[in-house]
Scaffold this motif. Sequence first.
Motif, PDB file in Angstrom:
ATOM      1  N   GLN A 155       0.821  -1.213   0.000  1.00  0.00           N
ATOM      2  CA  GLN A 155       0.000   0.000   0.000  1.00  0.00           C
ATOM      3  C   GLN A 155       0.856   1.265   0.000  1.00  0.00           C
ATOM      4  O   GLN A 155       0.427   2.313  -0.485  1.00  0.00           O
ATOM      5  N   ALA A 156       2.072   1.162   0.543  1.00  0.00           N
ATOM      6  CA  ALA A 156       2.998   2.296   0.566  1.00  0.00           C
ATOM      7  C   ALA A 156       3.804   2.404  -0.730  1.00  0.00           C
ATOM      8  O   ALA A 156       4.662   3.280  -0.849  1.00  0.00           O
ATOM      9  N   GLY A 157       3.542   1.507  -1.678  1.00  0.00           N
ATOM     10  CA  GLY A 157       4.230   1.566  -2.963  1.00  0.00           C
ATOM     11  C   GLY A 157       5.578   0.878  -2.986  1.00  0.00           C
ATOM     12  O   GLY A 157       6.393   1.153  -3.873  1.00  0.00           O
ATOM     13  N   LYS A 158       5.818  -0.020  -2.042  1.00  0.00           N
ATOM     14  CA  LYS A 158       7.095  -0.723  -1.985  1.00  0.00           C
ATOM     15  C   LYS A 158       6.951  -2.133  -2.569  1.00  0.00           C
ATOM     16  O   LYS A 158       5.903  -2.771  -2.455  1.00  0.00           O
ATOM     17  N   HIS A 159       8.012  -2.631  -3.164  1.00  0.00           N
ATOM     18  CA  HIS A 159       8.107  -4.037  -3.517  1.00  0.00           C
ATOM     19  C   HIS A 159       8.403  -4.816  -2.234  1.00  0.00           C
ATOM     20  O   HIS A 159       8.985  -4.269  -1.287  1.00  0.00           O
ATOM     21  N   VAL A 160       8.031  -6.108  -2.205  1.00  0.00           N
ATOM     22  CA  VAL A 160       8.103  -6.866  -0.952  1.00  0.00           C
ATOM     23  C   VAL A 160       8.722  -8.245  -1.171  1.00  0.00           C
ATOM     24  O   VAL A 160       8.314  -8.987  -2.064  1.00  0.00           O
ATOM     25  N   LEU A 161       9.695  -8.553  -0.335  1.00  0.00           N
ATOM     26  CA  LEU A 161      10.201  -9.911  -0.186  1.00  0.00           C
ATOM     27  C   LEU A 161       9.916 -10.302   1.254  1.00  0.00           C
ATOM     28  O   LEU A 161      10.476  -9.723   2.191  1.00  0.00           O
ATOM     29  N   CYS A 162       9.016 -11.283   1.438  1.00  0.00           N
ATOM     30  CA  CYS A 162       8.565 -11.653   2.779  1.00  0.00           C
ATOM     31  C   CYS A 162       8.981 -13.080   3.094  1.00  0.00           C
ATOM     32  O   CYS A 162       8.846 -13.980   2.257  1.00  0.00           O
ATOM     33  N   GLU A 163       9.465 -13.288   4.309  1.00  0.00           N
ATOM     34  CA  GLU A 163       9.853 -14.629   4.719  1.00  0.00           C
ATOM     35  C   GLU A 163       8.653 -15.572   4.692  1.00  0.00           C
ATOM     36  O   GLU A 163       7.502 -15.166   4.801  1.00  0.00           O
ATOM     37  N   LYS A 164       8.976 -16.857   4.571  1.00  0.00           N
ATOM     38  CA  LYS A 164       7.929 -17.873   4.586  1.00  0.00           C
ATOM     39  C   LYS A 164       7.557 -18.200   6.030  1.00  0.00           C
ATOM     40  O   LYS A 164       8.376 -18.019   6.946  1.00  0.00           O
ATOM     41  N   PRO A 165       6.323 -18.659   6.272  1.00  0.00           N
ATOM     42  CA  PRO A 165       5.222 -18.672   5.320  1.00  0.00           C
ATOM     43  C   PRO A 165       4.719 -17.246   5.073  1.00  0.00           C
ATOM     44  O   PRO A 165       4.664 -16.439   6.007  1.00  0.00           O
ATOM     45  N   LEU A 166       4.379 -16.963   3.831  1.00  0.00           N
ATOM     46  CA  LEU A 166       3.944 -15.609   3.484  1.00  0.00           C
ATOM     47  C   LEU A 166       2.788 -15.164   4.376  1.00  0.00           C
ATOM     48  O   LEU A 166       2.742 -14.020   4.825  1.00  0.00           O
ATOM     49  N   CYS A 167       1.856 -16.062   4.617  1.00  0.00           N
ATOM     50  CA  CYS A 167       0.709 -15.775   5.482  1.00  0.00           C
ATOM     51  C   CYS A 167       0.389 -17.041   6.265  1.00  0.00           C
ATOM     52  O   CYS A 167       0.988 -18.096   6.044  1.00  0.00           O
ATOM     53  N   ILE A 168      -0.575 -16.940   7.163  1.00  0.00           N
ATOM     54  CA  ILE A 168      -0.996 -18.123   7.907  1.00  0.00           C
ATOM     55  C   ILE A 168      -2.444 -18.484   7.596  1.00  0.00           C
ATOM     56  O   ILE A 168      -3.062 -19.261   8.309  1.00  0.00           O
ATOM     57  N   SER A 169      -2.978 -17.948   6.486  1.00  0.00           N
ATOM     58  CA  SER A 169      -4.276 -18.395   5.967  1.00  0.00           C
ATOM     59  C   SER A 169      -4.327 -18.070   4.480  1.00  0.00           C
ATOM     60  O   SER A 169      -3.683 -17.128   4.007  1.00  0.00           O
ATOM     61  N   SER A 170      -5.102 -18.854   3.746  1.00  0.00           N
ATOM     62  CA  SER A 170      -5.235 -18.609   2.311  1.00  0.00           C
ATOM     63  C   SER A 170      -5.991 -17.311   2.045  1.00  0.00           C
ATOM     64  O   SER A 170      -5.739 -16.632   1.037  1.00  0.00           O
ATOM     65  N   GLU A 171      -6.905 -16.962   2.944  1.00  0.00           N
ATOM     66  CA  GLU A 171      -7.645 -15.698   2.771  1.00  0.00           C
ATOM     67  C   GLU A 171      -6.693 -14.515   2.805  1.00  0.00           C
ATOM     68  O   GLU A 171      -6.843 -13.552   2.031  1.00  0.00           O
ATOM     69  N   GLN A 172      -5.676 -14.561   3.664  1.00  0.00           N
ATOM     70  CA  GLN A 172      -4.689 -13.486   3.715  1.00  0.00           C
ATOM     71  C   GLN A 172      -3.889 -13.408   2.416  1.00  0.00           C
ATOM     72  O   GLN A 172      -3.614 -12.318   1.913  1.00  0.00           O
ATOM     73  N   VAL A 173      -3.506 -14.561   1.869  1.00  0.00           N
ATOM     74  CA  VAL A 173      -2.755 -14.546   0.611  1.00  0.00           C
ATOM     75  C   VAL A 173      -3.602 -13.949  -0.504  1.00  0.00           C
ATOM     76  O   VAL A 173      -3.106 -13.166  -1.330  1.00  0.00           O
TER      77      VAL A 173
END
Length: 352
Positions: free
Chosen positions: A89-107
């Motif tokens: 939302q701030a306009g940044k590219h993102v590299l996020c550690e795994k697991p990316l999320c803890i629910s499929s709805e979040q992904v």
Amino acid sequence: MTATVRWGVLGAAAIATGRTMPAMREAPSATLVALASRDPAKGRRVAQEFAIPRVHATYEALLADPEVDAVYVPLPNQLHFEWSLRALQAGKHVLCEKPLCISSEQVQRLCAARDRSGRHIEEAFAFRNHPQWAKLAGIIAAGTIGDVRAVHATLAKQFFDPADVRNQLEAGGGALYDLGSYAISACNLVFGRPPARVVAALERDPAFGIDRLSSALLDYGDRHAAFTVGTQAGSDAWGTHQQFSVLGSRGWLRMNFPFAHARPTACQIEVGDAGSVGAFPSATFSFEPANHYLLQVERFSRRLLGDAVPGWPIEDALDTMRTIEALFASARQGAWQDVASCTALPASAPAT
């Protein structure tokens, strides 16, 4: 954007200071320009160690920094979604550690945020950047072992520290989230699609509540995969115990260090053809030690700079998370679970 990608890091987690931030200092296409730490003393110490010019006292301040192009998110699992979303939302590219999320709805919500922002986001599976995986793909594509019939994976390590996020149920701890995500990602990488249905057996730690031993069978229709992951088994060394093998219609292959290399280490792919017996290979491919965290940062940065390099969409993470949710549901119900139709429940939901 400048000649290199300017990186900011949210927090000073061990994975960041021990592996990814050193990689950012070495990668030709990356420049580490900012760190956010809610612990001022720790922030100053880490900034001095890595010669980071700016330290922000809040994560929000780093996301507002106009000199930051891309953000690395090494925060605890339960914070990945919130701060990846805020970064997009701030306009940044993102590299996020795994697991990316803890629910499929979040992904799914991150996929929508990515599309709205036009920014690139990936789940930080560094292993995919190691050259052995490109070689594996080439061996399979060449038909060296015939058609792929099955995949087997094992990952295990002894994690007993109560403060370790792997042992914190509500924070997305447990074997499936931490180690199973590797196995599922790799199986899907080989087959090129998620499984249709899954069945699982889970054994939980009586104190932590997390799944400490999880075994799964994944049905891809005409192909199968199986894996076992454990957080209180196998090695107590600096790296996890790891194995990955592929069974083909006319042979097989086996990798002896397929996933995360906490330290760059030489490794091998052994290949058996139709004439091989037992586990004796007919060919061996050796790889020199490679820092796949450095390879990851450099590839990601070059992609942002416009180079034609590989990338992995977070739809892969969506497939992985749906599979994990289906495995938890299978263990609760004691039956096969269709991945596409699974109704997600928290991993902490009680067994029935």
